[in-house]
Design an enzyme around this catalytic site. Structure first.
Site, PDB file in Angstrom:
ATOM      1  N   HIS A 258       0.846  -1.193   0.000  1.00 35.54           N
ATOM      2  CA  HIS A 258       0.000   0.000   0.000  1.00 35.54           C
ATOM      3  C   HIS A 258       0.878   1.237   0.000  1.00 35.54           C
ATOM      4  O   HIS A 258       1.949   1.227   0.594  1.00 35.54           O
ATOM      5  CB  HIS A 258      -0.916   0.008   1.229  1.00 35.54           C
ATOM      6  CG  HIS A 258      -2.097   0.895   1.048  1.00 35.54           C
ATOM      7  ND1 HIS A 258      -2.037   2.248   1.245  1.00 35.54           N
ATOM      8  CD2 HIS A 258      -3.359   0.618   0.646  1.00 35.54           C
ATOM      9  CE1 HIS A 258      -3.213   2.763   0.985  1.00 35.54           C
ATOM     10  NE2 HIS A 258      -4.041   1.813   0.613  1.00 35.54           N
ATOM     11  N   ASP A 312      -8.063  -5.560   0.273  1.00 36.54           N
ATOM     12  CA  ASP A 312      -8.592  -6.275  -0.888  1.00 36.54           C
ATOM     13  C   ASP A 312      -8.232  -7.751  -0.899  1.00 36.54           C
ATOM     14  O   ASP A 312      -8.787  -8.521  -1.683  1.00 36.54           O
ATOM     15  CB  ASP A 312      -8.108  -5.583  -2.175  1.00 36.54           C
ATOM     16  CG  ASP A 312      -8.589  -4.153  -2.224  1.00 36.54           C
ATOM     17  OD1 ASP A 312      -9.719  -3.917  -1.779  1.00 36.54           O
ATOM     18  OD2 ASP A 312      -7.837  -3.269  -2.675  1.00 36.54           O
TER      19      ASP A 312
HETATM   20  N1  CMC Z   1       4.091  -7.750  -4.076  1.00 32.93           N
HETATM   21  C1  CMC Z   1       5.437  -7.784  -4.171  1.00 32.93           C
HETATM   22  N2  CMC Z   1       6.224  -6.689  -4.070  1.00 32.93           N
HETATM   23  C2  CMC Z   1       5.613  -5.522  -3.855  1.00 32.93           C
HETATM   24  C3  CMC Z   1       4.217  -5.407  -3.749  1.00 32.93           C
HETATM   25  C4  CMC Z   1       3.441  -6.578  -3.861  1.00 32.93           C
HETATM   26  N3  CMC Z   1       2.138  -6.539  -3.762  1.00 32.93           N
HETATM   27  N4  CMC Z   1       3.897  -4.119  -3.544  1.00 32.93           N
HETATM   28  C5  CMC Z   1       5.038  -3.427  -3.546  1.00 32.93           C
HETATM   29  N5  CMC Z   1       6.090  -4.284  -3.738  1.00 32.93           N
HETATM   30  C6  CMC Z   1       7.516  -3.931  -3.785  1.00 32.93           C
HETATM   31  C7  CMC Z   1       7.910  -3.420  -5.151  1.00 32.93           C
HETATM   32  O1  CMC Z   1       8.331  -4.448  -6.000  1.00 32.93           O
HETATM   33  C8  CMC Z   1       9.041  -2.473  -4.797  1.00 32.93           C
HETATM   34  O2  CMC Z   1      10.193  -3.233  -4.528  1.00 32.93           O
HETATM   35  P1  CMC Z   1      11.661  -2.677  -4.875  1.00 32.93           P
HETATM   36  O3  CMC Z   1      11.815  -1.437  -4.044  1.00 32.93           O
HETATM   37  O4  CMC Z   1      12.561  -3.789  -4.482  1.00 32.93           O
HETATM   38  O5  CMC Z   1      11.636  -2.372  -6.345  1.00 32.93           O
HETATM   39  C9  CMC Z   1       8.595  -1.874  -3.457  1.00 32.93           C
HETATM   40  O6  CMC Z   1       7.712  -2.834  -2.892  1.00 32.93           O
HETATM   41  C10 CMC Z   1       7.867  -0.544  -3.584  1.00 32.93           C
HETATM   42  O7  CMC Z   1       6.868  -0.701  -4.577  1.00 32.93           O
HETATM   43  P2  CMC Z   1       6.088   0.542  -5.245  1.00 32.93           P
HETATM   44  O8  CMC Z   1       5.359   0.058  -6.442  1.00 32.93           O
HETATM   45  O9  CMC Z   1       7.019   1.689  -5.409  1.00 32.93           O
HETATM   46  O10 CMC Z   1       5.101   0.926  -4.094  1.00 32.93           O
HETATM   47  P3  CMC Z   1       3.757   1.707  -4.262  1.00 32.93           P
HETATM   48  O11 CMC Z   1       3.585   2.507  -3.054  1.00 32.93           O
HETATM   49  O12 CMC Z   1       3.645   2.425  -5.550  1.00 32.93           O
HETATM   50  O13 CMC Z   1       2.765   0.452  -4.327  1.00 32.93           O
HETATM   51  C11 CMC Z   1       0.757  -0.607  -4.731  1.00 32.93           C
HETATM   52  C12 CMC Z   1       1.485   0.474  -3.948  1.00 32.93           C
HETATM   53  C13 CMC Z   1      -0.609  -0.820  -4.094  1.00 32.93           C
HETATM   54  C14 CMC Z   1       0.566  -0.139  -6.197  1.00 32.93           C
HETATM   55  C15 CMC Z   1       1.577  -1.926  -4.717  1.00 32.93           C
HETATM   56  O14 CMC Z   1       1.810  -2.327  -3.386  1.00 32.93           O
HETATM   57  C16 CMC Z   1       0.921  -3.045  -5.511  1.00 32.93           C
HETATM   58  O15 CMC Z   1       1.087  -3.103  -6.731  1.00 32.93           O
HETATM   59  N6  CMC Z   1       0.168  -3.959  -4.828  1.00 32.93           N
HETATM   60  C17 CMC Z   1      -0.525  -5.036  -5.494  1.00 32.93           C
HETATM   61  C18 CMC Z   1      -1.893  -4.561  -5.975  1.00 32.93           C
HETATM   62  C19 CMC Z   1      -2.827  -4.281  -4.818  1.00 32.93           C
HETATM   63  O16 CMC Z   1      -2.976  -5.062  -3.898  1.00 32.93           O
HETATM   64  N7  CMC Z   1      -3.507  -3.134  -4.922  1.00 32.93           N
HETATM   65  C20 CMC Z   1      -4.462  -2.709  -3.895  1.00 32.93           C
HETATM   66  C21 CMC Z   1      -3.954  -1.534  -3.180  1.00 32.93           C
HETATM   67  S1  CMC Z   1      -4.866  -1.096  -1.767  1.00 32.93           S
HETATM   68  C22 CMC Z   1      -6.425  -0.667  -2.301  1.00 32.93           C
HETATM   69  C23 CMC Z   1      -6.596   0.679  -2.841  1.00 32.93           C
HETATM   70  O17 CMC Z   1      -5.977   1.665  -2.389  1.00 32.93           O
HETATM   71  O18 CMC Z   1      -7.452   0.781  -3.710  1.00 32.93           O
END
Ligand code: CMC
Length: 374
Positions: A258, A312
């Site tokens: 998140h 989720d």
């Molecule tokens: N599984 C594996 N690795 C992850 C995940 C995950 N679900 N989420 C983040 N990471 C890792 C990512 O690979 C990165 O690693 P590194 O620094 O080694 O490259 C690090 O964590 C930071 O990732 P980011 O994409 O910069 O983080 P973010 O703040 O943009 O991500 C997110 C937020 C929700 C897009 C992401 O966690 C994700 O893609 N999650 C899976 C989809 C999901 O469950 N979405 C629902 C979000 S909550 C509901 C909502 O707000 O609507």
């Protein structure tokens, strides 16, 4: 030297009195009240009133609010037609977006002011209940029907979909509507605020929000998380699936991570409780077992990086146990979020209105000479 902030990370665009989130401690409150306590003891209409008007209503105020919602359950014929005429394989949230957008057609030169805004709220809440229940009905080959108010918003909604509903499922639906009602300003609410900042009308602002909600990184995550459990298929496959897909191929574990939380999403507690309470069929038991095993592996692998289970991961299991098919999950999220989005756009327009117009740093070619091709 100008810099961009990708994903608007750590950019603040408004003050708010609505939702407080402490992402490190895993705390979330609506106007000061703990979200899980509201989900357990309150109702969707009571919390909507709290968010929209600032305080928990008196019984008289609550009944008046409910009456006004119940008076707005009938949809105009042209909205019935839009739902009825959607192609058979149309995306449920896509139909909701189109119906909300069509309702905006009747607001010519909408004037934002307290009187107009407050009058519209019960209408929007009544209309959206009716739109979403009828999307379910049409996809289930049932005739379009305007809902009849029964007890509260959640019961009315489930009865409009299924014809009847048990107490436990109605309670779970009510809690889910509350838990998903607001989450400060994620992509969808931000999209609505951007639209409202131009003083466009409320329906158009909601349409922008629903469009942003659709993506798998946001509202679509519950559906994607559930599909992940289906793909795994059996609790015995969890570990090998996780090792291959997540550890080896570096795919993202859906329902994890998140932008704000560095620990468990606080709403998870309630969703987990209902997932355990409502589980009934063999398939539901299997899905729940897969989810629990997968969560354990996910936390072990990513917890040290501050990546934990988000709402989720379990909400889809609850929606399924209430009786909804996969394709409805994001639309149920959309229905829950309406009062939260309305609260934010009203707060923005009435207290801090300023057209949102950020800048982009140009990186393209310098001046070029144009040569006409015909
Ligand atoms: N599984 C594996 N690795 C992850 C995940 C995950 N679900 N989420 C983040 N990471 C890792 C990512 O690979 C990165 O690693 P590194 O620094 O080694 O490259 C690090 O964590 C930071 O990732 P980011 O994409 O910069 O983080 P973010 O703040 O943009 O991500 C997110 C937020 C929700 C897009 C992401 O966690 C994700 O893609 N999650 C899976 C989809 C999901 O469950 N979405 C629902 C979000 S909550 C509901 C909502 O707000 O609507």
């Amino acid at each position: 030297m100008e810099e961009i902030s990708p994903g608007l990370e750590n950019v603040y665009i408004k003050y708010t009195n609505l939702t407080f989130i402490d992402g490190n401690k895993g705390i979330m409150r609506y106007r000061g009240y703990d979200v899980n306590e509201l989900a357990e003891k309150s109702s969707f209409e009571e919390v909507s009133y709290l968010m929209l008007f600032g305080n928990i209503p008196s019984l008289d105020e609550l009944n008046d609010f409910k009456n006004k919602i119940s008076e707005n359950l009938a949809l105009p014929q042209y909205i019935h037609d839009i739902i009825k005429n959607a192609p058979e394989n149309a995306d449920a949230l896509g139909i909701m977006q189109t119906a909300l957008s069509a309702l905006s057609e009747t607001y010519v030169n909408y004037q934002w002011n307290e009187k107009n805004d407050l009058k519209l709220i019960p209408k929007i809440l009544g209309n959206t209940l009716s739109i979403v229940s009828n999307i379910y009905r049409i996809k289930s080959k049932l005739p379009i029907k305007d809902p009849v108010f029964d007890k509260n918003y959640a019961t009315t909604f489930l009865k409009a979909c299924f014809g009847m509903v048990g107490e436990e499922r109605a309670r779970a639906m009510d809690s889910a509507l509350i838990l998903y009602m607001d989450h400060e300003i994620p992509a969808s609410t931000t999209a609505a605020i951007v639209t409202a900042s131009s003083l466009s009308d409320m329906y158009s602002s909601l349409t922008s929000a629903i469009a942003a909600l659709r993506g798998p990184l946001h509202g679509g995550a519950a559906e994607s998380a559930y599909k992940q459990f289906e793909e795994i298929g059996n609790p015995d496959n969890v570990e090998s699936w996780f090792n291959k897909n997540i550890l080896q191929d570096k795919k993202r574990l859906v329902g994890f991570g998140h932008r704000v939380y560095r620990t468990y999403d606080p709403r998870l507690k309630s969703f987990k409780k209902y997932a355990d309470k409502l589980v009934e069929t063999e398939n539901q038991k299997k899905m729940l077992e897969i989810a629990k095993k997968l969560e354990e592996l996910g936390v072990k692998a990513f917890g040290s990086k501050g990546i934990y289970t988000n709402t989720d991961f379990y909400s889809g299991l609850v929606f399924n146990e209430i009786g909804f098919p996969l394709y409805m999950f994001t639309t149920l999220f959309g229905l829950s979020r309406i009062s939260g989005i309305l609260s934010h756009i009203i707060e923005y327009v009435e207290t801090q209105e300023r057209l949102i117009r950020p800048r982009a740093i140009y990186k393209g070619p310098g001046e070029r000479k144009y040569t006409q091709i015909h």
